[in-house]
Design a protein around this motif. Structure first.
Motif, PDB file in Angstrom:
ATOM      1  N   ASP A  22       0.867  -1.174   0.000  1.00  0.00           N
ATOM      2  CA  ASP A  22       0.000   0.000   0.000  1.00  0.00           C
ATOM      3  C   ASP A  22       0.903   1.223   0.000  1.00  0.00           C
ATOM      4  OD1 ASP A  22      -1.815   1.992   0.347  1.00  0.00           O
ATOM      5  OD2 ASP A  22      -2.487   1.360   2.327  1.00  0.00           O
ATOM      6  N   CYS A  23       0.997   1.869  -1.144  1.00  0.00           N
ATOM      7  CA  CYS A  23       1.896   3.014  -1.281  1.00  0.00           C
ATOM      8  C   CYS A  23       1.450   4.204  -0.450  1.00  0.00           C
ATOM      9  CB  CYS A  23       2.038   3.399  -2.746  1.00  0.00           C
ATOM     10  SG  CYS A  23       2.941   2.146  -3.680  1.00  0.00           S
ATOM     11  N   CYS A  24       0.144   4.296  -0.157  1.00  0.00           N
ATOM     12  CA  CYS A  24      -0.321   5.391   0.709  1.00  0.00           C
ATOM     13  C   CYS A  24       0.304   5.262   2.088  1.00  0.00           C
ATOM     14  CB  CYS A  24      -1.850   5.386   0.821  1.00  0.00           C
ATOM     15  SG  CYS A  24      -2.673   5.986  -0.668  1.00  0.00           S
ATOM     16  N   THR A  25       0.330   4.043   2.607  1.00  0.00           N
ATOM     17  CA  THR A  25       0.954   3.809   3.911  1.00  0.00           C
ATOM     18  C   THR A  25       2.442   4.134   3.840  1.00  0.00           C
ATOM     19  OG1 THR A  25      -0.673   2.111   4.414  1.00  0.00           O
ATOM     20  CG2 THR A  25       1.348   2.087   5.707  1.00  0.00           C
ATOM     21  N   ALA A  26       3.085   3.728   2.761  1.00  0.00           N
ATOM     22  CA  ALA A  26       4.511   4.016   2.596  1.00  0.00           C
ATOM     23  C   ALA A  26       4.766   5.522   2.533  1.00  0.00           C
ATOM     24  CB  ALA A  26       5.045   3.326   1.342  1.00  0.00           C
ATOM     25  N   VAL A  27       3.891   6.245   1.841  1.00  0.00           N
ATOM     26  CA  VAL A  27       4.040   7.706   1.748  1.00  0.00           C
ATOM     27  C   VAL A  27       3.899   8.327   3.134  1.00  0.00           C
ATOM     28  CG1 VAL A  27       2.923   9.818   0.908  1.00  0.00           C
ATOM     29  CG2 VAL A  27       3.344   7.926  -0.663  1.00  0.00           C
ATOM     30  N   LEU A  28       2.904   7.882   3.894  1.00  0.00           N
ATOM     31  CA  LEU A  28       2.698   8.438   5.238  1.00  0.00           C
ATOM     32  C   LEU A  28       3.863   8.123   6.160  1.00  0.00           C
ATOM     33  CD1 LEU A  28      -1.106   7.807   5.759  1.00  0.00           C
ATOM     34  CD2 LEU A  28       0.047   9.977   5.327  1.00  0.00           C
ATOM     35  N   GLN A  29       4.445   6.954   6.016  1.00  0.00           N
ATOM     36  CA  GLN A  29       5.582   6.574   6.854  1.00  0.00           C
ATOM     37  C   GLN A  29       6.852   7.329   6.481  1.00  0.00           C
ATOM     38  OE1 GLN A  29       5.638   2.319   6.356  1.00  0.00           O
ATOM     39  NE2 GLN A  29       4.111   1.991   7.952  1.00  0.00           N
ATOM     40  N   SER A  30       6.894   7.894   5.294  1.00  0.00           N
ATOM     41  CA  SER A  30       8.101   8.591   4.841  1.00  0.00           C
ATOM     42  C   SER A  30       8.314   9.915   5.569  1.00  0.00           C
ATOM     43  CB  SER A  30       8.018   8.867   3.334  1.00  0.00           C
ATOM     44  OG  SER A  30       7.114   9.927   3.082  1.00  0.00           O
ATOM     45  N   ARG A  31       7.281  10.425   6.188  1.00  0.00           N
ATOM     46  CA  ARG A  31       7.312  11.702   6.920  1.00  0.00           C
ATOM     47  C   ARG A  31       7.554  12.912   6.021  1.00  0.00           C
ATOM     48  NH1 ARG A  31      10.568   8.836  11.099  1.00  0.00           N
ATOM     49  NH2 ARG A  31       9.038   7.936  12.484  1.00  0.00           N
ATOM     50  N   GLY A  32       7.683  12.700   4.732  1.00  0.00           N
ATOM     51  CA  GLY A  32       7.856  13.817   3.815  1.00  0.00           C
ATOM     52  C   GLY A  32       6.557  14.201   3.134  1.00  0.00           C
ATOM     53  N   TRP A  33       5.488  13.504   3.473  1.00  0.00           N
ATOM     54  CA  TRP A  33       4.214  13.737   2.790  1.00  0.00           C
ATOM     55  C   TRP A  33       3.639  15.141   2.980  1.00  0.00           C
ATOM     56  CZ3 TRP A  33       0.031  14.926   5.666  1.00  0.00           C
ATOM     57  CH2 TRP A  33       0.066  14.574   7.010  1.00  0.00           C
ATOM     58  N   PRO A  34       3.858  15.843   4.118  1.00  0.00           N
ATOM     59  CA  PRO A  34       3.328  17.215   4.176  1.00  0.00           C
ATOM     60  C   PRO A  34       3.923  18.123   3.089  1.00  0.00           C
ATOM     61  CG  PRO A  34       3.779  16.449   6.390  1.00  0.00           C
ATOM     62  CD  PRO A  34       4.385  15.444   5.441  1.00  0.00           C
ATOM     63  N   GLU A  35       5.189  17.891   2.747  1.00  0.00           N
ATOM     64  CA  GLU A  35       5.815  18.679   1.688  1.00  0.00           C
ATOM     65  C   GLU A  35       5.171  18.369   0.340  1.00  0.00           C
ATOM     66  OE1 GLU A  35       7.560  17.162   4.117  1.00  0.00           O
ATOM     67  OE2 GLU A  35       8.353  18.939   5.118  1.00  0.00           O
ATOM     68  N   VAL A  36       4.806  17.095   0.133  1.00  0.00           N
ATOM     69  CA  VAL A  36       4.123  16.715  -1.103  1.00  0.00           C
ATOM     70  C   VAL A  36       2.771  17.418  -1.166  1.00  0.00           C
ATOM     71  CG1 VAL A  36       3.081  14.812  -2.391  1.00  0.00           C
ATOM     72  CG2 VAL A  36       5.303  14.491  -1.285  1.00  0.00           C
ATOM     73  N   VAL A  37       2.036  17.401  -0.063  1.00  0.00           N
ATOM     74  CA  VAL A  37       0.718  18.024  -0.019  1.00  0.00           C
ATOM     75  C   VAL A  37       0.818  19.527  -0.266  1.00  0.00           C
ATOM     76  CG1 VAL A  37      -1.242  18.532   1.493  1.00  0.00           C
ATOM     77  CG2 VAL A  37      -0.296  16.225   1.419  1.00  0.00           C
ATOM     78  N   GLN A  38       1.852  20.163   0.242  1.00  0.00           N
ATOM     79  CA  GLN A  38       2.019  21.607   0.039  1.00  0.00           C
ATOM     80  C   GLN A  38       2.237  21.963  -1.422  1.00  0.00           C
ATOM     81  OE1 GLN A  38       4.811  23.419   2.733  1.00  0.00           O
ATOM     82  NE2 GLN A  38       3.952  22.347   4.475  1.00  0.00           N
ATOM     83  N   LEU A  39       2.585  20.970  -2.235  1.00  0.00           N
ATOM     84  CA  LEU A  39       2.780  21.228  -3.662  1.00  0.00           C
ATOM     85  C   LEU A  39       1.467  21.544  -4.378  1.00  0.00           C
ATOM     86  CD1 LEU A  39       5.456  18.528  -4.594  1.00  0.00           C
ATOM     87  CD2 LEU A  39       5.768  21.012  -4.458  1.00  0.00           C
ATOM     88  N   VAL A  40       0.328  21.434  -3.707  1.00  0.00           N
ATOM     89  CA  VAL A  40      -0.934  21.837  -4.353  1.00  0.00           C
ATOM     90  C   VAL A  40      -0.903  23.323  -4.694  1.00  0.00           C
ATOM     91  CG1 VAL A  40      -2.318  20.015  -3.282  1.00  0.00           C
ATOM     92  CG2 VAL A  40      -2.265  22.289  -2.242  1.00  0.00           C
ATOM     93  N   SER A  41      -0.049  24.080  -4.045  1.00  0.00           N
ATOM     94  CA  SER A  41       0.050  25.510  -4.336  1.00  0.00           C
ATOM     95  C   SER A  41       1.153  25.829  -5.359  1.00  0.00           C
ATOM     96  CB  SER A  41       0.279  26.306  -3.044  1.00  0.00           C
ATOM     97  OG  SER A  41       1.467  25.890  -2.428  1.00  0.00           O
ATOM     98  N   ASN A  67      -5.628   6.236   7.233  1.00  0.00           N
ATOM     99  CA  ASN A  67      -4.688   7.177   6.627  1.00  0.00           C
ATOM    100  C   ASN A  67      -5.184   8.610   6.781  1.00  0.00           C
ATOM    101  OD1 ASN A  67      -3.089   5.054   5.808  1.00  0.00           O
ATOM    102  ND2 ASN A  67      -3.790   5.088   3.697  1.00  0.00           N
ATOM    103  N   ALA A  68      -6.490   8.802   6.593  1.00  0.00           N
ATOM    104  CA  ALA A  68      -7.077  10.139   6.724  1.00  0.00           C
ATOM    105  C   ALA A  68      -6.831  10.689   8.127  1.00  0.00           C
ATOM    106  CB  ALA A  68      -8.567  10.098   6.414  1.00  0.00           C
ATOM    107  N   GLY A  69      -6.942   9.814   9.128  1.00  0.00           N
ATOM    108  CA  GLY A  69      -6.688  10.244  10.500  1.00  0.00           C
ATOM    109  C   GLY A  69      -5.266  10.726  10.686  1.00  0.00           C
ATOM    110  N   VAL A  70      -4.325  10.004  10.113  1.00  0.00           N
ATOM    111  CA  VAL A  70      -2.915  10.406  10.209  1.00  0.00           C
ATOM    112  C   VAL A  70      -2.703  11.748   9.517  1.00  0.00           C
ATOM    113  CG1 VAL A  70      -0.559   9.819   9.473  1.00  0.00           C
ATOM    114  CG2 VAL A  70      -2.043   8.041  10.392  1.00  0.00           C
ATOM    115  N   VAL A  71      -3.257  11.903   8.325  1.00  0.00           N
ATOM    116  CA  VAL A  71      -3.082  13.137   7.550  1.00  0.00           C
ATOM    117  C   VAL A  71      -3.639  14.335   8.309  1.00  0.00           C
ATOM    118  CG1 VAL A  71      -3.809  14.370   5.467  1.00  0.00           C
ATOM    119  CG2 VAL A  71      -3.022  12.013   5.299  1.00  0.00           C
ATOM    120  N   THR A  72      -4.856  14.204   8.783  1.00  0.00           N
ATOM    121  CA  THR A  72      -5.519  15.353   9.395  1.00  0.00           C
ATOM    122  C   THR A  72      -4.995  15.684  10.783  1.00  0.00           C
ATOM    123  OG1 THR A  72      -7.319  13.941  10.169  1.00  0.00           O
ATOM    124  CG2 THR A  72      -7.625  15.058   8.050  1.00  0.00           C
ATOM    125  N   GLN A  73      -4.436  14.713  11.476  1.00  0.00           N
ATOM    126  CA  GLN A  73      -3.970  14.958  12.841  1.00  0.00           C
ATOM    127  C   GLN A  73      -2.507  15.358  12.924  1.00  0.00           C
ATOM    128  OE1 GLN A  73      -4.999  11.457  15.054  1.00  0.00           O
ATOM    129  NE2 GLN A  73      -7.175  11.719  14.660  1.00  0.00           N
TER     130      GLN A  73
END
Length: 166
Positions: free
Chosen positions: A39-58, A81-87
């Motif tokens: 599950d690549c979503c889990t892998a992305v969340l575990q990478s701890r770099g995902w907030p930077e990826v999300v900030q790329l929406v701008s 996963n949503a819980g991890v992202v939002t919290q």
């Protein structure tokens, strides 16, 4: 191409965003250590770099922005996963996504020469739509996010983008 040049770095970022959006769509069969699914979503969340990826929406490039929004939308599909992202993001996801949509909408009225060189009307619409889908999934996650969406007058924007034809 100069691997230190801004154009090269942006091309690499764009290609990476495409791959990440594709990989987070669904688990990759046969990629696990024992041949099972990853599950690549889990892998992305575990990478701890995902907030930077999300900030790329701008990001000013519609392709990068839209793919970053797709990654966020994919991350929000699974409740755990949503819980991890939002919290844990420390980001105001509702505001970030609304501002990205507004920026893409206002760009449609800007002279072609002053836009990002790779942006087109079609890529702007796709980026807006991807941001709107991510925003809808974020808002679906909790009452607090829905209230934030209302507070920022985002319901109307969300409705307009999601109901427009591509």
């Amino acid at each position: 191409a100069d691997p230190t040049g801004a154009e090269y770095v942006e091309s690499l970022l764009e290609a990476s965003s495409v791959m990440l959006a594709a990989l987070t769509t669904k688990p990759v069969e046969g990629a696990g250590p024992t041949g099972g699914a990853v599950d690549c979503c889990t892998a992305v969340l575990q990478s701890r770099g995902w907030p930077e990826v999300v900030q790329l929406v701008s990001h000013p490039c519609n392709n990068i922005s839209g793919n970053a929004a797709l990654v966020l939308a994919h991350l929000m599909e699974q409740p755990e996963n949503a819980g991890v992202v939002t919290q844990s993001s420390g980001l105001d996801l509702v505001q970030l996504l609304l501002e990205a949509i507004k920026a893409k909408r206002s760009e449609e009225h800007v002279r072609v020469g002053s836009r990002h060189p790779r942006n087109t009307a079609s890529s702007s619409q796709s980026s807006q739509r991807n941001c709107a889908v991510a925003l809808a999934r974020v808002a679906k996650h909790s009452d607090a996010f829905r209230e934030r969406l209302r507070e920022l007058q985002g319901v109307e924007i969300l409705h307009t983008v999601l109901s427009s034809k591509q």
